[in-house]
Design a protein around this motif. Structure first.
Motif, short mmCIF file in Angstrom:
data_model
loop_
_atom_site.label_atom_id
_atom_site.label_comp_id
_atom_site.label_asym_id
_atom_site.label_seq_id
_atom_site.Cartn_x
_atom_site.Cartn_y
_atom_site.Cartn_z
N TRP A 403 0.75 -1.30 0.34
CA TRP A 403 -0.47 0.05 0.35
C TRP A 403 1.04 1.69 -0.30
CZ3 TRP A 403 -4.97 -0.62 -1.14
CH2 TRP A 403 -5.44 -1.45 -1.20
N GLN A 404 1.63 0.53 0.62
CA GLN A 404 2.92 2.84 0.72
C GLN A 404 4.34 1.86 0.17
OE1 GLN A 404 4.28 3.18 4.40
NE2 GLN A 404 4.46 5.95 3.49
N CYS A 405 5.02 2.28 -1.44
CA CYS A 405 6.32 1.78 -1.68
C CYS A 405 6.96 2.32 -1.15
CB CYS A 405 6.44 3.19 -2.98
SG CYS A 405 7.58 3.06 -3.68
N PRO A 406 7.21 1.23 -1.06
CA PRO A 406 9.31 1.06 -0.29
C PRO A 406 10.18 1.68 -0.38
CG PRO A 406 7.78 -1.32 -0.66
CD PRO A 406 7.65 -0.45 -1.46
N GLY A 407 10.16 2.49 -1.52
CA GLY A 407 11.28 3.13 -2.14
C GLY A 407 11.20 4.77 -2.11
N CYS A 408 9.27 5.69 -2.17
CA CYS A 408 9.23 6.64 -2.21
C CYS A 408 8.51 7.15 -1.23
CB CYS A 408 8.85 7.20 -4.02
SG CYS A 408 7.64 6.27 -4.43
N ASN A 409 8.06 6.13 -0.53
CA ASN A 409 6.82 5.95 0.52
C ASN A 409 5.61 6.73 -0.09
OD1 ASN A 409 8.31 4.91 2.22
ND2 ASN A 409 10.34 7.17 2.43
N ALA A 410 5.53 6.93 -1.16
CA ALA A 410 4.37 6.67 -1.98
C ALA A 410 2.96 6.21 -0.96
CB ALA A 410 3.94 7.58 -3.03
N TRP A 411 2.03 6.24 -0.90
CA TRP A 411 0.90 5.76 -0.63
C TRP A 411 -0.51 5.42 -2.10
CZ3 TRP A 411 0.36 3.61 3.93
CH2 TRP A 411 0.77 3.89 4.63
N GLU A 412 0.31 3.75 -2.23
CA GLU A 412 -1.45 3.40 -3.55
C GLU A 412 -1.43 4.06 -4.79
OE1 GLU A 412 -5.77 4.17 -3.28
OE2 GLU A 412 -5.48 5.35 -1.50
N THR A 413 0.12 3.84 -5.45
CA THR A 413 1.28 3.82 -6.28
C THR A 413 1.49 2.57 -6.65
OG1 THR A 413 3.04 3.76 -5.25
CG2 THR A 413 1.72 5.93 -5.52
N TYR A 414 1.40 1.43 -5.76
CA TYR A 414 0.88 0.07 -6.71
C TYR A 414 -0.09 -0.81 -7.14
CZ TYR A 414 5.69 -1.18 -5.35
OH TYR A 414 6.63 -1.38 -4.96
N ALA A 415 -0.48 -0.61 -8.70
CA ALA A 415 -1.59 -1.15 -9.41
C ALA A 415 -1.67 -3.02 -8.45
CB ALA A 415 -1.65 -1.18 -10.77
N PRO A 416 -2.90 -3.13 -8.61
CA PRO A 416 -2.94 -4.78 -8.37
C PRO A 416 -3.04 -5.76 -9.93
CG PRO A 416 -5.07 -3.66 -8.12
CD PRO A 416 -4.07 -2.35 -8.68
N LYS A 417 -1.64 -5.27 -10.10
CA LYS A 417 -1.47 -6.08 -11.58
C LYS A 417 0.10 -6.19 -11.54
CE LYS A 417 -4.99 -4.32 -14.39
NZ LYS A 417 -5.86 -5.74 -14.48
N ARG A 418 -0.08 -7.15 -12.19
CA ARG A 418 1.69 -7.64 -12.13
C ARG A 418 2.70 -6.77 -13.40
NH1 ARG A 418 3.79 -11.14 -8.44
NH2 ARG A 418 1.97 -12.06 -6.92
N LEU A 419 3.31 -6.93 -13.74
CA LEU A 419 4.36 -6.30 -13.86
C LEU A 419 4.03 -6.39 -15.97
CD1 LEU A 419 6.05 -3.39 -14.39
CD2 LEU A 419 7.82 -5.15 -14.78
N GLU A 420 3.41 -7.56 -16.43
CA GLU A 420 3.70 -8.32 -17.34
C GLU A 420 2.05 -7.65 -18.06
OE1 GLU A 420 3.12 -11.69 -20.25
OE2 GLU A 420 2.68 -12.05 -18.47
N GLU A 421 0.95 -7.57 -16.84
CA GLU A 421 0.21 -6.89 -17.80
C GLU A 421 0.40 -5.06 -17.90
OE1 GLU A 421 -3.57 -9.37 -14.92
OE2 GLU A 421 -1.34 -8.67 -13.97
#
Length: 425
Positions: A403-421
């Motif tokens: 839910w929070q990016c470990p890299g930039c600490n932004a919230w909700e920046t991960y889509a619930p899809k894999r990179l291929e999708e």
């Protein structure tokens, strides 16, 4: 109009007064110009030409010549901070705060600049103390936003929530990350086994979600529903868990892959495993995703056997071609053929190829299972980089959804899809 003799005196007099006033203004301007050191204008020139090093040197010279140039000290401190010379910036702003003749508004500005210096330097305790002193000033909104970031970095969710509430009292605007602060507080309560505190935190998260949406009519935040389902599971309330999971499927269908395993486990615990699997298959037909594909494939293998799972996988890959899906399919095929070669009660023979060691023994005969292993090994090397979630803000890739990016600490920046999708969109 009749001519008045006194005009002969008044007109030259007025002209003379104007000439005298102009001379006085010019002399004053020249005097002020002479009072400003040449270093000041050289510094401005360097600054306009983006020669920051030389500009700083020139401004330092001015500050030494004229300690009263307060605004110049502010500019100098900002330049130091931008260049990363935080210690020098701190000294400049500390020296300003030590001046007894500094007006209140400039004292607040100096404290605000010093707090930013501390924050930039990573001195969070000092930055927090400085920003706390600014709560009742014109810098209060900026100070509260900074405090939110500090408490978030320290994972101090109660204080982060207090800062959010104070900020909303000033600006009357929703703070989007407030929902996650309450959810993090609920997660901590769940980890401690405090169910009452978890319920209270999720209620607060729901309220924050409603405030953020401002009557938009959309469903509450998906994370709240997922956490309520987990809380219901821990409390043994299978019906409540199912309802929360079904709300995720209906209101947030793209997140189905993240709750599929829990959804199937719930139906298996209630004795309706087949019904749960059918619902997920129907959902996949409308909203396909790799995580959901994997969950359905594994469930079909458990419930109906490998043949049924294969039929589903073939049809799914024909409609939605995917290297990751093919990789999972070949993995299951290799595992199935390996199991078929092992007699009950015996260990696998030495010539059986494993997933982790696809090189067959030179003395062993080559079998169809070896072909599947080789093919899966080749495809798996190419799919490993695709089997990730990716932050849409900084590009940080992770095997697990965050839910929070470990890299930039932004919230909700991960889509619930894999990179291929994501690459296929």
């Amino acid at each position: 109009m009749d001519f008045e003799p006194w005009w002969l005196i008044a007109i030259p007099l007025l002209f003379g007064l104007g000439w005298v006033a102009a001379r006085v203004d010019i002399r004053q301007m020249l005097s002020e110009h002479r009072s400003v050191p040449d270093s000041y204008f050289r510094g401005l020139n360097f600054l306009l030409n983006e020669q920051h090093d030389r500009a700083i040197d020139a401004f330092i010279e001015v500050a030494k010549l004229d300690p009263e140039t307060i605004e110049l000290h502010f500019a100098l401190g900002s330049l130091f901070r931008r260049r990363g010379e935080i210690e020098r910036a701190i000294r400049v702003h500390q020296n300003l705060l030590q001046r007894a003749d500094l007006p209140d508004n400039q004292r607040e500005q100096a404290l605000h600049e010093l707090a930013q210096d501390y924050l930039r330097a990573g001195m969070l305790d000092r930055a927090e103390a400085a920003f706390d002193q600014l709560k009742g000033t014109r810098f209060a909104p900026d100070a509260l936003r900074a405090l939110i970031r500090i408490h978030e970095t320290e994972r101090d969710w109660p204080h982060a929530i207090q800062a959010v509430q104070a900020l909303q009292g000033l600006i009357d605007e929703p703070v989007s990350q407030a929902v996650h602060f309450h959810c993090e507080e609920a997660a901590a309560a769940l980890a401690a086994g405090n169910m009452d505190a978890a319920h209270a935190a999720l209620d607060a998260a729901t309220h924050a979600s409603v405030q953020a949406q401002r009557g938009s009519g959309t469903a509450p935040h998906v994370r709240i529903a997922m956490m309520r389902a987990d809380l219901a599971r821990r409390e043994g309330d299978l019906r409540a868990q199912r309802l929360h999971l079904e709300s995720v499927l209906s209101a947030h269908p793209e997140y189905a892959g993240l709750v599929a395993e829990q959804f199937l486990a719930n139906h298996e615990a209630r004795g309706t495993a087949s019904e749960g699997l059918e619902k997920l298959e129907a959902h996949y037909a409308r909203h396909p995703s790799l995580d959901l594909f994997d969950a359905i494939f594994q469930a079909l293998r458990r419930q109906r056997g490998l043949a049924q799972a294969w039929n589903f996988a073939r049809g799914a890959l024909q409609r939605n071609p995917s290297l990751l899906g093919l990789d999972r399919l070949l993995e299951a095929q290799v595992a199935g053929e390996k199991a078929a070669q092992v007699e009950p009660g015996q260990q696998a023979a030495a010539n059986v190829v494993t997933l982790n060691n696809p090189q067959a023994d030179a003395a062993s005969p080559w079998t169809p299972a070896d072909d599947a292993v080789l093919m899966r090994s080749l495809i798996h090397k190419h799919t490993q980089r695709l089997d990730r979630y990716a932050c849409q803000a900084c590009g940080f890739k992770a095997k697990r959804f965050h839910w929070q990016c470990p890299g930039c600490n932004a919230w909700e920046t991960y889509a619930p899809k894999r990179l291929e999708e994501l690459d296929a969109v």
